[in-house]
Design a protein around this motif. Structure first.
Motif, PDB file in Angstrom:
ATOM      1  N   LEU A  20       0.816  -1.207   0.000  1.00  0.00           N
ATOM      2  CA  LEU A  20       0.000   0.000   0.000  1.00  0.00           C
ATOM      3  C   LEU A  20       0.856   1.266   0.000  1.00  0.00           C
ATOM      4  CD1 LEU A  20      -2.876  -0.689  -0.205  1.00  0.00           C
ATOM      5  CD2 LEU A  20      -3.161  -0.324   2.233  1.00  0.00           C
ATOM      6  N   SER A  21       1.846   1.314   0.867  1.00  0.00           N
ATOM      7  CA  SER A  21       2.666   2.511   0.964  1.00  0.00           C
ATOM      8  C   SER A  21       3.540   2.682  -0.274  1.00  0.00           C
ATOM      9  CB  SER A  21       3.532   2.469   2.223  1.00  0.00           C
ATOM     10  OG  SER A  21       4.306   1.306   2.251  1.00  0.00           O
ATOM     11  N   LEU A  22       3.786   1.576  -0.957  1.00  0.00           N
ATOM     12  CA  LEU A  22       4.536   1.629  -2.206  1.00  0.00           C
ATOM     13  C   LEU A  22       3.703   2.323  -3.278  1.00  0.00           C
ATOM     14  CD1 LEU A  22       7.288   0.347  -2.083  1.00  0.00           C
ATOM     15  CD2 LEU A  22       6.324  -1.763  -2.980  1.00  0.00           C
ATOM     16  N   TYR A  23       2.438   1.979  -3.340  1.00  0.00           N
ATOM     17  CA  TYR A  23       1.539   2.633  -4.292  1.00  0.00           C
ATOM     18  C   TYR A  23       1.463   4.119  -4.001  1.00  0.00           C
ATOM     19  CZ  TYR A  23      -0.080  -2.105  -5.417  1.00  0.00           C
ATOM     20  OH  TYR A  23      -0.141  -3.416  -5.793  1.00  0.00           O
ATOM     21  N   LEU A  24       1.314   4.419  -2.733  1.00  0.00           N
ATOM     22  CA  LEU A  24       1.197   5.810  -2.322  1.00  0.00           C
ATOM     23  C   LEU A  24       2.424   6.603  -2.757  1.00  0.00           C
ATOM     24  CD1 LEU A  24      -0.551   7.796  -0.865  1.00  0.00           C
ATOM     25  CD2 LEU A  24       0.260   6.901   1.319  1.00  0.00           C
ATOM     26  N   ARG A  25       3.587   6.046  -2.516  1.00  0.00           N
ATOM     27  CA  ARG A  25       4.820   6.716  -2.885  1.00  0.00           C
ATOM     28  C   ARG A  25       4.895   6.947  -4.389  1.00  0.00           C
ATOM     29  NH1 ARG A  25      10.279   3.624  -1.388  1.00  0.00           N
ATOM     30  NH2 ARG A  25       9.988   2.822  -3.494  1.00  0.00           N
ATOM     31  N   GLU A  26       4.495   5.943  -5.140  1.00  0.00           N
ATOM     32  CA  GLU A  26       4.541   6.068  -6.599  1.00  0.00           C
ATOM     33  C   GLU A  26       3.531   7.102  -7.104  1.00  0.00           C
ATOM     34  OE1 GLU A  26       6.825   4.943  -8.434  1.00  0.00           O
ATOM     35  OE2 GLU A  26       5.976   5.677 -10.332  1.00  0.00           O
ATOM     36  N   LEU A  27       2.372   7.159  -6.469  1.00  0.00           N
ATOM     37  CA  LEU A  27       1.365   8.144  -6.876  1.00  0.00           C
ATOM     38  C   LEU A  27       1.886   9.564  -6.685  1.00  0.00           C
ATOM     39  CD1 LEU A  27      -1.858   6.468  -5.403  1.00  0.00           C
ATOM     40  CD2 LEU A  27      -1.217   6.641  -7.823  1.00  0.00           C
ATOM     41  N   GLU A  28       2.578   9.791  -5.573  1.00  0.00           N
ATOM     42  CA  GLU A  28       3.171  11.106  -5.322  1.00  0.00           C
ATOM     43  C   GLU A  28       4.112  11.461  -6.463  1.00  0.00           C
ATOM     44  OE1 GLU A  28       2.386  12.949  -2.797  1.00  0.00           O
ATOM     45  OE2 GLU A  28       1.743  11.629  -1.146  1.00  0.00           O
ATOM     46  N   SER A  29       4.927  10.505  -6.822  1.00  0.00           N
ATOM     47  CA  SER A  29       5.909  10.737  -7.872  1.00  0.00           C
ATOM     48  C   SER A  29       5.228  11.010  -9.217  1.00  0.00           C
ATOM     49  CB  SER A  29       6.832   9.526  -7.957  1.00  0.00           C
ATOM     50  OG  SER A  29       7.487   9.484  -9.192  1.00  0.00           O
ATOM     51  N   LEU A  30       4.142  10.289  -9.516  1.00  0.00           N
ATOM     52  CA  LEU A  30       3.413  10.520 -10.767  1.00  0.00           C
ATOM     53  C   LEU A  30       2.788  11.904 -10.801  1.00  0.00           C
ATOM     54  CD1 LEU A  30       1.746   7.004 -11.063  1.00  0.00           C
ATOM     55  CD2 LEU A  30       3.367   7.987 -12.702  1.00  0.00           C
ATOM     56  N   LEU A  31       2.270  12.338  -9.652  1.00  0.00           N
ATOM     57  CA  LEU A  31       1.687  13.673  -9.566  1.00  0.00           C
ATOM     58  C   LEU A  31       2.728  14.732  -9.872  1.00  0.00           C
ATOM     59  CD1 LEU A  31      -0.787  13.896  -6.549  1.00  0.00           C
ATOM     60  CD2 LEU A  31      -1.260  14.283  -8.976  1.00  0.00           C
ATOM     61  N   GLU A  32       3.916  14.543  -9.296  1.00  0.00           N
ATOM     62  CA  GLU A  32       4.998  15.504  -9.547  1.00  0.00           C
ATOM     63  C   GLU A  32       5.343  15.573 -11.027  1.00  0.00           C
ATOM     64  OE1 GLU A  32       8.521  14.933  -7.140  1.00  0.00           O
ATOM     65  OE2 GLU A  32       7.297  14.939  -5.313  1.00  0.00           O
ATOM     66  N   GLN A  33       5.176  14.430 -11.707  1.00  0.00           N
ATOM     67  CA  GLN A  33       5.447  14.400 -13.138  1.00  0.00           C
ATOM     68  C   GLN A  33       4.289  14.978 -13.947  1.00  0.00           C
ATOM     69  OE1 GLN A  33       7.246  10.028 -12.376  1.00  0.00           O
ATOM     70  NE2 GLN A  33       6.567  10.412 -14.466  1.00  0.00           N
ATOM     71  N   GLY A  34       3.267  15.434 -13.245  1.00  0.00           N
ATOM     72  CA  GLY A  34       2.155  16.082 -13.924  1.00  0.00           C
ATOM     73  C   GLY A  34       1.083  15.155 -14.468  1.00  0.00           C
ATOM     74  N   LYS A  35       1.192  13.858 -14.178  1.00  0.00           N
ATOM     75  CA  LYS A  35       0.164  12.917 -14.642  1.00  0.00           C
ATOM     76  C   LYS A  35      -1.107  13.080 -13.805  1.00  0.00           C
ATOM     77  CE  LYS A  35       3.240   9.945 -16.886  1.00  0.00           C
ATOM     78  NZ  LYS A  35       3.110   9.181 -18.122  1.00  0.00           N
ATOM     79  N   SER A  36      -2.240  12.730 -14.376  1.00  0.00           N
ATOM     80  CA  SER A  36      -3.463  12.820 -13.585  1.00  0.00           C
ATOM     81  C   SER A  36      -4.210  11.494 -13.485  1.00  0.00           C
ATOM     82  CB  SER A  36      -4.384  13.907 -14.137  1.00  0.00           C
ATOM     83  OG  SER A  36      -4.837  13.548 -15.424  1.00  0.00           O
ATOM     84  N   THR A  37      -3.986  10.574 -14.433  1.00  0.00           N
ATOM     85  CA  THR A  37      -4.540   9.226 -14.274  1.00  0.00           C
ATOM     86  C   THR A  37      -3.446   8.201 -14.552  1.00  0.00           C
ATOM     87  OG1 THR A  37      -5.260   9.009 -16.569  1.00  0.00           O
ATOM     88  CG2 THR A  37      -6.873   9.906 -15.019  1.00  0.00           C
ATOM     89  N   ILE A  38      -3.664   7.008 -14.035  1.00  0.00           N
ATOM     90  CA  ILE A  38      -2.701   5.915 -14.255  1.00  0.00           C
ATOM     91  C   ILE A  38      -3.495   4.617 -14.280  1.00  0.00           C
ATOM     92  CG2 ILE A  38      -2.306   5.673 -11.760  1.00  0.00           C
ATOM     93  CD1 ILE A  38       0.489   5.177 -14.318  1.00  0.00           C
ATOM     94  N   ASN A  39      -3.088   3.679 -15.100  1.00  0.00           N
ATOM     95  CA  ASN A  39      -3.788   2.397 -15.094  1.00  0.00           C
ATOM     96  C   ASN A  39      -2.961   1.338 -14.361  1.00  0.00           C
ATOM     97  OD1 ASN A  39      -1.859   1.447 -16.925  1.00  0.00           O
ATOM     98  ND2 ASN A  39      -3.118   1.972 -18.684  1.00  0.00           N
ATOM     99  N   SER A  40      -3.563   0.209 -14.139  1.00  0.00           N
ATOM    100  CA  SER A  40      -2.909  -0.815 -13.318  1.00  0.00           C
ATOM    101  C   SER A  40      -1.598  -1.290 -13.945  1.00  0.00           C
ATOM    102  CB  SER A  40      -3.849  -1.993 -13.093  1.00  0.00           C
ATOM    103  OG  SER A  40      -4.273  -2.545 -14.317  1.00  0.00           O
ATOM    104  N   THR A  41      -1.546  -1.316 -15.260  1.00  0.00           N
ATOM    105  CA  THR A  41      -0.318  -1.746 -15.918  1.00  0.00           C
ATOM    106  C   THR A  41       0.820  -0.766 -15.642  1.00  0.00           C
ATOM    107  OG1 THR A  41      -1.687  -2.679 -17.678  1.00  0.00           O
ATOM    108  CG2 THR A  41       0.669  -2.497 -18.104  1.00  0.00           C
ATOM    109  N   GLY A  42       0.513   0.524 -15.759  1.00  0.00           N
ATOM    110  CA  GLY A  42       1.530   1.549 -15.533  1.00  0.00           C
ATOM    111  C   GLY A  42       2.002   1.589 -14.101  1.00  0.00           C
ATOM    112  N   LEU A  43       1.052   1.508 -13.196  1.00  0.00           N
ATOM    113  CA  LEU A  43       1.417   1.551 -11.781  1.00  0.00           C
ATOM    114  C   LEU A  43       2.248   0.315 -11.416  1.00  0.00           C
ATOM    115  CD1 LEU A  43       1.158   3.110  -9.186  1.00  0.00           C
ATOM    116  CD2 LEU A  43      -1.151   2.233  -8.882  1.00  0.00           C
TER     117      LEU A  43
END
Lengths: 211, 211
Positions: free
Chosen positions: B15-38
């Motif tokens: 769970l915390s791994l997902y959270l960390r990755e989401l933060e990083s994606l936000l910083e990259q300016g992304k707004s959606t992500i699919n299960s494959t990408g995550l």
DNA sequence: CGTTGTGAAATGATTCACAGCT
DNA sequence: AGCTGTGAATCATTTCACAACG
């Protein structure tokens, strides 16, 4: 070639736990221990302990248990910590400095032999007797130093780049304190410690408990 | 009372791994992500990601993926990190000091509010703005400080005793840096970081590879 | 007798594969 | 058309239970 007896990943993780407990038992003056006792000290069932150890050989004596000194030697051999491992630390900030000074590495077969940092203001300083070298020297200096393990203690942004340099310089294992997933080629081992994640884990367990 | 949908332990850890990755994606300016990408970013299969997230609810939109901001909010809520957690650090040596200064805790909802140490030579010093208090004051001072998480960074010998004091003072979660197994009553969560063990793990993986 | 080492059974986690939603 | 959520199937780990051993 005889096929390896597969090692379950959870078993691999517990190995160092057994080793640590054996050290402690030796200090207490014990000379043998049975699977029940070893398990109790680590919150594992007796069967679990026996299965784990049996993965690597037959180290116990029915009716008696395991000889602590002998088992310790076996585990060290199996884990590869019966020899000295040289370690390089990259990043001489809070964490890097603490790790470089960590006194317990020595007892367990690890020795920090070089420290690198990217910040010119830090390069040249001395940390635990090591002069901090610039990361740009990794390529030229590391090979030949006989180092196979590295500790990355740099900010998240620089970690992947440092990992790439270390891999290029021939490192085979990385202990990563930066809160990012490191991508490395096959054959390179990575183990990560993320302090914020560890606390999050606790917060989650606590929150889930009272739900 | 409806029975809780059981949470697999590996899922909890990710769970915390997902959270960390989401933060990083936000910083990259992304707004959606699919299960494959995550999954790709964390070395997990797409199915694994979907199963994990589905444990807690239906957060995705078929044909689109997951809204990063919304999923982050959900995960924070689930993990309990949508609020501030006060943390006490016991042990103001190398590790304790580094942890107290660790800048990333703040971003993730953790705040060190007190530091204790047993060594009279260290008590009274200031670490990251905190005056170091004597461990003997834990009993009297901690309750009322609204702290539920503790970090133990003392030598192995003293760790269990410190854990007992913290539990008695009402702590519900302990992050332990001492290389010993801590025994605590049910309802108290413990998570451990053992630096020597982490390196041993790497040594073992490397040794096993070339076997 | 106490304790190991180990097949067999039970439990747990991951992957597959696809119906169903947008 | 693309992607989620999820039962069913597979794979992995743990626990059980006991024969064999010192």
């Amino acid at each position: 070639m005889a096929d390896q007896p597969r090692i379950p990943k959870p078993t691999a993780r517990r190995l160092s736990l057994y080793l640590r407990e054996l050290e402690s038992l030796l200090e207490q003056g014990k000379s043998t221990i049975n699977s029940t006792g070893l398990g109790a000290a680590l919150d594992l069932t007796d069967a679990q302990v026996r299965k784990d150890l049996a993965t690597f050989g037959q180290f116990g004596r029915p009716g008696v248990g395991y000889d602590i000194t002998a088992l310790r030697a076996e585990l060290r051999r199996i884990m590869g910590t019966d020899r000295q491992w040289n370690v390089v630390v990259v990043g001489a900030g809070n964490i890097g400095t603490a790790v470089t000074r960590y006194p317990r590495f020595g007892d367990r077969g690890f020795r920090v032999v070089a420290v690198f940092d990217a910040d010119p203001a830090v390069v040249g300083n001395t940390v635990a007797g090591h002069q901090v070298l610039p990361v740009s020297d990794i390529q030229s200096r590391l090979p030949g130093m006989n180092i196979s393990l590295a500790i990355i203690a740099v900010p998240a942004e620089g970690a992947q780049q440092v990992a790439d340099m270390l891999v290029a310089a021939g490192i085979s294992g990385i202990l990563n304190f930066a809160p990012v997933y490191l991508s490395v080629p096959g054959g390179v081992a990575v183990s990560s410690v993320d302090l914020a994640r560890s606390l999050e884990q606790l917060a989650f367990e606590i929150s889930a408990d009272l739900a």
